[in-house]
Design a protein around this motif. Structure first.
Motif, short mmCIF file in Angstrom:
data_model
loop_
_atom_site.label_atom_id
_atom_site.label_comp_id
_atom_site.label_asym_id
_atom_site.label_seq_id
_atom_site.Cartn_x
_atom_site.Cartn_y
_atom_site.Cartn_z
N LEU A 197 65.76 7.38 41.78
CA LEU A 197 66.99 7.60 42.54
C LEU A 197 67.46 9.06 42.52
O LEU A 197 67.88 9.59 43.54
CB LEU A 197 68.10 6.67 42.04
CG LEU A 197 69.38 6.67 42.86
CD1 LEU A 197 69.10 6.29 44.31
CD2 LEU A 197 70.39 5.72 42.25
N GLU A 198 67.35 9.72 41.39
CA GLU A 198 67.82 11.10 41.31
C GLU A 198 67.03 12.01 42.24
O GLU A 198 67.60 12.76 43.02
CB GLU A 198 67.74 11.61 39.88
CG GLU A 198 68.30 13.01 39.73
CD GLU A 198 68.38 13.46 38.29
OE1 GLU A 198 67.84 14.54 38.00
OE2 GLU A 198 68.99 12.75 37.47
N VAL A 199 65.72 11.94 42.18
CA VAL A 199 64.90 12.82 43.03
C VAL A 199 65.07 12.45 44.51
O VAL A 199 65.09 13.33 45.37
CB VAL A 199 63.42 12.84 42.57
CG1 VAL A 199 62.70 11.55 42.87
CG2 VAL A 199 62.68 14.02 43.21
N CYS A 200 65.21 11.17 44.81
CA CYS A 200 65.44 10.77 46.21
C CYS A 200 66.79 11.23 46.71
O CYS A 200 66.92 11.64 47.87
CB CYS A 200 65.27 9.25 46.36
SG CYS A 200 63.57 8.71 46.22
N LEU A 243 64.30 19.97 42.86
CA LEU A 243 63.67 18.99 43.75
C LEU A 243 62.19 19.28 43.89
O LEU A 243 61.37 18.36 43.79
CB LEU A 243 64.35 18.99 45.12
CG LEU A 243 63.68 18.12 46.18
CD1 LEU A 243 63.60 16.66 45.77
CD2 LEU A 243 64.41 18.27 47.52
N ALA A 244 61.82 20.53 44.11
CA ALA A 244 60.40 20.88 44.25
C ALA A 244 59.63 20.53 42.99
O ALA A 244 58.55 19.93 43.05
CB ALA A 244 60.26 22.36 44.58
N ASP A 245 60.19 20.87 41.83
CA ASP A 245 59.52 20.56 40.56
C ASP A 245 59.38 19.06 40.35
O ASP A 245 58.32 18.56 39.98
CB ASP A 245 60.30 21.15 39.37
CG ASP A 245 60.26 22.67 39.34
OD1 ASP A 245 59.42 23.28 40.02
OD2 ASP A 245 61.11 23.26 38.61
N ARG A 246 60.46 18.34 40.59
CA ARG A 246 60.45 16.89 40.36
C ARG A 246 59.58 16.16 41.36
O ARG A 246 58.94 15.16 41.03
CB ARG A 246 61.88 16.35 40.37
CG ARG A 246 62.66 16.85 39.18
CD ARG A 246 64.12 16.50 39.25
NE ARG A 246 64.84 17.23 38.21
CZ ARG A 246 66.12 17.07 37.94
NH1 ARG A 246 66.84 16.21 38.64
NH2 ARG A 246 66.69 17.77 36.99
N ALA A 247 59.53 16.66 42.59
CA ALA A 247 58.65 16.05 43.59
C ALA A 247 57.20 16.20 43.18
O ALA A 247 56.40 15.25 43.28
CB ALA A 247 58.89 16.67 44.97
N ASP A 248 56.83 17.37 42.68
CA ASP A 248 55.46 17.58 42.19
C ASP A 248 55.17 16.68 41.00
O ASP A 248 54.10 16.07 40.91
CB ASP A 248 55.24 19.04 41.80
CG ASP A 248 55.19 19.98 43.00
OD1 ASP A 248 55.02 19.50 44.15
OD2 ASP A 248 55.33 21.21 42.78
N LEU A 249 56.10 16.62 40.06
CA LEU A 249 55.92 15.76 38.88
C LEU A 249 55.81 14.29 39.28
O LEU A 249 54.99 13.54 38.74
CB LEU A 249 57.06 15.95 37.88
CG LEU A 249 57.04 17.24 37.08
CD1 LEU A 249 58.35 17.40 36.30
CD2 LEU A 249 55.86 17.26 36.14
N TRP A 250 56.65 13.87 40.23
CA TRP A 250 56.63 12.47 40.69
C TRP A 250 55.29 12.15 41.32
O TRP A 250 54.71 11.09 41.07
CB TRP A 250 57.78 12.19 41.65
CG TRP A 250 57.81 10.75 42.07
CD1 TRP A 250 57.41 10.23 43.25
CD2 TRP A 250 58.20 9.64 41.27
NE1 TRP A 250 57.55 8.86 43.25
CE2 TRP A 250 58.03 8.47 42.04
CE3 TRP A 250 58.69 9.51 39.98
CZ2 TRP A 250 58.32 7.20 41.56
CZ3 TRP A 250 58.99 8.25 39.51
CH2 TRP A 250 58.80 7.11 40.30
N ALA A 251 54.77 13.05 42.14
CA ALA A 251 53.47 12.82 42.78
C ALA A 251 52.37 12.69 41.73
O ALA A 251 51.52 11.79 41.82
CB ALA A 251 53.15 13.96 43.75
#
Length: 131
Positions: free
Chosen positions: A27-30, A101-109
């Motif tokens: 939820l946070e990253v979204c 967001l960029a960091d978390r999106a990469d980590l999430w992927a």
């Protein structure tokens, strides 16, 4: 200028059936991703999350998250006058928020790739083993 309609949510279980712990994890990253699309008030964020397929996110979950993101310097807020009703708090992404967001999106992927590989490897039939 007219905006394009939101894309259809991906195929999967009805959003009301996503496990709560999965929603808490993403939820946070979204929410950051929605605010990155442009400044938005809480109801617009909730509507966008729902239209993306995450289901209905209740105010008691979303508004404390928005406050934490603001307190953490990832968002800023301002009050805008409401057209026919009360004013609303509008959230805007900060430079720190865009970076997070960029960091978390990469980590999430990376995380979902690892989890998916493990899950799919575990669901493949193994020679000599019965299910």
């Amino acid at each position: 200028m007219p905006t394009a309609p939101d894309p259809e949510p991906p195929a999967g279980p009805p959003s009301q059936q996503w496990p709560a712990e999965w929603l808490r994890g993403v939820l946070e990253v979204c929410t950051l991703a929605v605010i990155a699309e442009g400044p938005a008030h809480g109801y617009a964020v909730a509507t966008r999350l729902q239209s993306a397929g995450l289901g209905q996110i209740k105010g008691g979950t979303l508004y404390p998250l928005l406050t934490r993101l603001e307190t953490g310097g990832l968002l800023t807020s301002s009050w805008e006058a409401g057209g026919a009703g009360p004013g609303r708090k509008v959230f805007t992404m900060t430079a720190s928020g865009a970076s997070a967001l960029a960091d978390r999106a990469d980590l999430w992927a990376a995380f979902t790739a690892v989890a998916s590989g493990l899950i799919h490897a575990g669901s493949a039939p193994r020679q000599g083993m019965s299910r």
